[in-house]
Design a protein around this motif. Structure first.
Motif, PDB file in Angstrom:
ATOM      1  N   THR A  48      -6.376  11.966  -1.637  1.00 35.88           N
ATOM      2  CA  THR A  48      -7.260  10.916  -1.121  1.00 35.88           C
ATOM      3  C   THR A  48      -6.628   9.582  -1.491  1.00 35.88           C
ATOM      4  OG1 THR A  48      -8.539  10.857  -3.156  1.00 35.88           O
ATOM      5  CG2 THR A  48      -9.394  12.238  -1.388  1.00 35.88           C
ATOM      6  N   VAL A  49      -7.042   8.540  -0.789  1.00 34.15           N
ATOM      7  CA  VAL A  49      -6.440   7.227  -1.013  1.00 34.15           C
ATOM      8  C   VAL A  49      -7.533   6.198  -1.278  1.00 34.15           C
ATOM      9  CG1 VAL A  49      -4.996   5.441   0.008  1.00 34.15           C
ATOM     10  CG2 VAL A  49      -4.556   7.825   0.539  1.00 34.15           C
ATOM     11  N   THR A  50      -7.291   5.335  -2.249  1.00 33.96           N
ATOM     12  CA  THR A  50      -8.182   4.204  -2.493  1.00 33.96           C
ATOM     13  C   THR A  50      -7.629   3.032  -1.697  1.00 33.96           C
ATOM     14  OG1 THR A  50      -8.213   5.002  -4.761  1.00 33.96           O
ATOM     15  CG2 THR A  50      -9.273   2.878  -4.348  1.00 33.96           C
ATOM     16  N   ALA A 100      -2.483   3.355  -9.493  1.00 32.76           N
ATOM     17  CA  ALA A 100      -2.287   4.343  -8.433  1.00 32.76           C
ATOM     18  C   ALA A 100      -3.315   4.130  -7.329  1.00 32.76           C
ATOM     19  CB  ALA A 100      -2.424   5.738  -8.999  1.00 32.76           C
ATOM     20  N   GLN A 101      -2.869   4.237  -6.073  1.00 29.07           N
ATOM     21  CA  GLN A 101      -3.796   4.152  -4.935  1.00 29.07           C
ATOM     22  C   GLN A 101      -4.055   5.529  -4.341  1.00 29.07           C
ATOM     23  OE1 GLN A 101      -2.291   1.236  -2.119  1.00 29.07           O
ATOM     24  NE2 GLN A 101      -1.573  -0.040  -3.775  1.00 29.07           N
ATOM     25  N   VAL A 102      -3.189   6.479  -4.699  1.00 29.53           N
ATOM     26  CA  VAL A 102      -3.307   7.827  -4.140  1.00 29.53           C
ATOM     27  C   VAL A 102      -3.719   8.785  -5.250  1.00 29.53           C
ATOM     28  CG1 VAL A 102      -2.069   9.691  -2.976  1.00 29.53           C
ATOM     29  CG2 VAL A 102      -1.533   7.311  -2.433  1.00 29.53           C
ATOM     30  N   GLN A 103      -4.726   9.593  -4.984  1.00 29.36           N
ATOM     31  CA  GLN A 103      -5.145  10.591  -5.966  1.00 29.36           C
ATOM     32  C   GLN A 103      -4.845  11.984  -5.436  1.00 29.36           C
ATOM     33  OE1 GLN A 103      -7.577   8.105  -4.903  1.00 29.36           O
ATOM     34  NE2 GLN A 103      -6.623   6.856  -6.504  1.00 29.36           N
ATOM     35  N   VAL A 104      -4.250  12.796  -6.280  1.00 30.79           N
ATOM     36  CA  VAL A 104      -3.990  14.187  -5.907  1.00 30.79           C
ATOM     37  C   VAL A 104      -5.278  14.978  -6.124  1.00 30.79           C
ATOM     38  CG1 VAL A 104      -2.651  16.264  -6.385  1.00 30.79           C
ATOM     39  CG2 VAL A 104      -1.566  14.006  -6.558  1.00 30.79           C
ATOM     40  N   VAL A 105      -5.773  15.610  -5.063  1.00 28.10           N
ATOM     41  CA  VAL A 105      -6.992  16.418  -5.164  1.00 28.10           C
ATOM     42  C   VAL A 105      -6.621  17.836  -5.587  1.00 28.10           C
ATOM     43  CG1 VAL A 105      -8.999  17.305  -3.916  1.00 28.10           C
ATOM     44  CG2 VAL A 105      -8.098  15.022  -3.395  1.00 28.10           C
ATOM     45  N   VAL A 160       0.847  -1.195   0.000  1.00 28.38           N
ATOM     46  CA  VAL A 160       0.000   0.000   0.000  1.00 28.38           C
ATOM     47  C   VAL A 160       0.882   1.245   0.000  1.00 28.38           C
ATOM     48  CG1 VAL A 160      -1.839  -1.213   1.230  1.00 28.38           C
ATOM     49  CG2 VAL A 160      -0.197   0.166   2.531  1.00 28.38           C
ATOM     50  N   SER A 161       0.274   2.395  -0.127  1.00 28.32           N
ATOM     51  CA  SER A 161       1.073   3.610  -0.207  1.00 28.32           C
ATOM     52  C   SER A 161       1.341   4.191   1.171  1.00 28.32           C
ATOM     53  CB  SER A 161       0.367   4.645  -1.072  1.00 28.32           C
ATOM     54  OG  SER A 161       0.763   4.429  -2.397  1.00 28.32           O
ATOM     55  N   ASP A 214       2.444   7.330  -7.006  1.00 26.45           N
ATOM     56  CA  ASP A 214       2.464   7.254  -5.545  1.00 26.45           C
ATOM     57  C   ASP A 214       3.678   6.430  -5.099  1.00 26.45           C
ATOM     58  OD1 ASP A 214       1.676   4.550  -5.662  1.00 26.45           O
ATOM     59  OD2 ASP A 214      -0.450   5.080  -5.587  1.00 26.45           O
ATOM     60  N   SER A 215       3.889   6.399  -3.785  1.00 23.85           N
ATOM     61  CA  SER A 215       5.110   5.781  -3.248  1.00 23.85           C
ATOM     62  C   SER A 215       5.230   4.323  -3.701  1.00 23.85           C
ATOM     63  CB  SER A 215       5.087   5.843  -1.723  1.00 23.85           C
ATOM     64  OG  SER A 215       4.051   5.026  -1.210  1.00 23.85           O
ATOM     65  N   ASN A 216       4.090   3.664  -3.740  1.00 26.46           N
ATOM     66  CA  ASN A 216       4.061   2.259  -4.093  1.00 26.46           C
ATOM     67  C   ASN A 216       4.550   2.048  -5.533  1.00 26.46           C
ATOM     68  OD1 ASN A 216       3.288  -0.182  -2.966  1.00 26.46           O
ATOM     69  ND2 ASN A 216       1.405  -0.203  -4.156  1.00 26.46           N
TER      70      ASN A 216
END
Ligand SMILES: Cc1cc2nc3c(=O)[nH]c(=O)nc-3n(C[C@H](O)[C@H](O)[C@H](O)COP(=O)(O)OP(=O)(O)OC[C@H]3O[C@@H](n4cnc5c(N)ncnc54)[C@H](O)[C@@H]3O)c2cc1C
Lengths: 307, 249
Positions: free
Chosen positions: A133-135, B210-215, A104-105, B94-96
């Motif tokens: 936000t994170v999924t 991607a698991q992280v979205q930039v708002v 995960v991130s 993202d970091s992942n």
């Protein structure tokens, strides 16, 4: 949602940032488990309001710091959709690894957190903030002195679990720090000197003020690079330490953008500089246009009167 | 033979003004891009290690074509192999995803010693070193401030809450560096000429979703303008304000 908080420990007890992590996590309305690496601070953690459960994790690996071994042990006992740690060096290391183990991130140095999981953290050394936000699940580290601490009054149950990890780092030699001075990253008040101090011996005046109010002494890069006597461990800024104290007093520091990167989020900033045009005055809450030679003796005297 | 890898990131110059337009940092407004300062220390130590051990170095960067510059600069200092990981479909990873990409390349390099900065000067995260180490099943020492890479057993020093610790680790290992007093070397003319001809291998990698979205990106909250005082005679007033108004002493 299930949240696991990794306690930050210090000298066998809890570091005050731990209550701040709980405070931030409480706002997410989830069940909170605090895990204490090496078992330190378990009783204390039970007393933090909002904590559901405390796990003291004991294992051989906690004798020295090996981020890989700690992450392995902590990850094995940590449930949680969300894992939260503190942002200083060791927390960043452990949390990065836990995130990587889980695929995960990780988002480090979070300064704002709200349900739905809306996350804000600074980028470009504080020149901008990023909302994310994170999924799915993730791991976060939070910046110290940013979230209000959860109050005491908790009555969580303490359990001890035996869990170790594979240690691959051995310490060949340990050196105690020469001085017992407070480190800038632990201090609530910092007084920093720059090139304007003129000579490294003059830092003595800053130490005298620091002793009066229990402050740590910091320095600009110019001071560190110019004078061998001023160690790099004192450097605040982009390539030094990032600090977030209640009060930051900059003495003979011009306020270069790289210095501001390390201290601009301080709650209050006082600048003492003889140049009225120095950029440090742009971020100072209270600026004093004066040489330090004149200002510091008065400062020391006035502060002594308070204590 | 000993193999060294060094991870380098291109970032805006630390003096660059960061502007936000339409909720995003405007990277096109940034004129000067440099190697992230901590990475420069990692590279310096990697080169010292190479000189002492006869190792070869592979420098790896993740970034768009402009990031070739950091590899060329490393080549000018004597780095042999240059790899840039990129895919034109990539935007903000993202970091992942970053770690997945770098780990894939590092697996191919089979480095014994992986050098990188403690964090990048743009994202300031500090996740890449330990995260890559975890994925590769390696140990990692973070925030190294001193080292001795001249002998058969390199050693590295890190700060602790009570002082310093020196570690003499067994490779493979990831090492992350903080800024130190070390003078960074400059390239010589021969190095610069050689770098011009150096070949950069450009590769892609499977990085997943991607698991992280930039708002949004936002400029930092502006502090209200402070107050300015003149001369030492104003110090008592300022101390009074710190006590009664700011309540910080
Ligand atoms: C990649 C990079 C990273 C950097 N990282 C950092 C970092 O982490 N931290 C950092 O601090 N800098 C950093 N710098 C350096 C930064 O750009 C500045 O050079 C540095 O902060 C200047 O330090 P200074 O303010 O002490 O010195 P100066 O800029 O020389 O300022 C001295 C100030 O003292 C004042 N002064 C002189 N005499 C007196 C007196 N008697 N009484 C009162 N005031 C006096 C002067 O008016 C002046 O404003 C970095 C630079 C680069 C390129």
């Amino acid at each position: 949602m299930d949240i696991t908080i990794i306690a930050e420990t210090q000298d066998g007890g809890l570091h005050p940032v731990t209550a701040q992590l709980v405070g931030a996590a409480s706002s997410l309305g989830a069940s909170l488990t605090v895990i204490c690496p090496g078992g330190a601070g378990g009783e204390e953690a039970c007393g933090i309001s909002g904590v559901g459960k405390v796990l003291a994790v004991t294992g051989d690996c906690f004798a020295t710091f090996d981020g890989g071994a700690w992450a392995e042990a902590l990850d094995a006992v940590a449930g949680g959709d969300l894992v939260i740690g503190a942002a200083p060096t060791s927390g960043r290391d452990i949390c990065s690894r836990i995130a990587a183990r889980r695929g995960v991130s990780i988002i480090q140095d979070v300064i704002n957190l709200s349900p739905g999981l809306n996350i804000t953290h600074p980028i470009y050394s504080g020149k901008a903030n990023q909302d994310l936000t994170v999924t799915g699940n993730c791991v976060l580290t939070l910046r110290a002195n940013t979230f209000p601490p959860a109050p005491s009054g908790g009555t969580a149950q303490l359990s001890t679990v035996q869990q170790s990890g594979d240690v691959r780092l051995a310490v060949a030699e340990a050196f105690a720090r020469a001085s017992e001075r407070l480190d800038v990253t632990d201090a609530d008040i910092i007084i920093s000197g720059g090139r304007g101090m003129g000579h490294p011996d003059n830092f003595r005046h800053l130490y005298e003020v620091a002793d009066v109010i229990g402050a740590a002494v910091g320095a600009s890069r110019a001071a560190v690079d110019t004078w061998e006597e001023i160690p790099h461990s004192l450097q605040v800024g982009q390539t030094g330490k990032t600090v977030n104290p209640s009060l930051y007093i900059a003495v003979g520091i011009s306020g270069a953008i790289q210095h501001l990167a390390g201290m601009r989020t301080s709650k209050y900033i006082v600048a003492i500089n003889k140049d009225p045009e120095a950029p440090i005055f742009k971020v100072a809450d209270y600026g004093i246009v004066c040489t330090w030679e004149e200002a510091i003796p008065v400062l020391k005297e006035e502060l002594s009167k308070l204590t | 033979m000993v193999t060294i890898a060094v991870l380098l990131k291109q970032v805006p110059d630390t003096t660059a003004r960061i502007t936000v337009s339409d909720g995003r940092v405007d990277e096109t407004a940034i004129s000067t891009w440099v190697t992230s300062p901590y990475d420069e220390y990692a590279l310096e130590v990697a080169i010292q290690h190479k000189e002492a051990s006869g190792a070869s170095i592979t420098a790896i960067t993740l970034g768009p074509p402009r990031a070739d510059k950091v590899l060329k600069d490393a080549a000018a200092l004597g780095v042999e192999n240059l790899v840039r990981v990129w895919d034109d479909a990539w935007e903000s990873l993202d970091s992942n995803q970053v770690q997945a990409a770098l780990s894939t390349i590092l697996e191919g390099v089979e480095a014994d010693w992986i050098y990188c900065g403690k964090q990048s000067a743009d994202r300031n995260q500090g996740s890449t070193g330990p995260g890559v180490a975890e994925r590769l099943g390696m140990a990692c020492i973070v925030e190294i401030s001193d080292w001795d890479v001249t002998g058969a057993q390199p050693s590295f020093t890190r700060a602790t809450s009570s002082g310093n610790e020196r570690l003499a680790p067994t490779p493979p290992i990831v090492l992350t560096f903080t800024k130190t007093e070390t003078e960074l070397r400059r390239p010589n003319v021969r190095g610069i000429m050689a770098a011009k001809k150096a070949n950069i291998e450009v590769v892609s990698a499977d990085i997943g979703d991607a698991q992280v979205q930039v708002v949004a990106h936002n400029p930092p909250a502006q502090k209200p303008e402070g107050r300015k005082f003149e001369g030492a005679e104003s110090v008592p007033e300022v101390v009074g304000l710190l006590r009664d108004e700011a309540k910080v002493i």
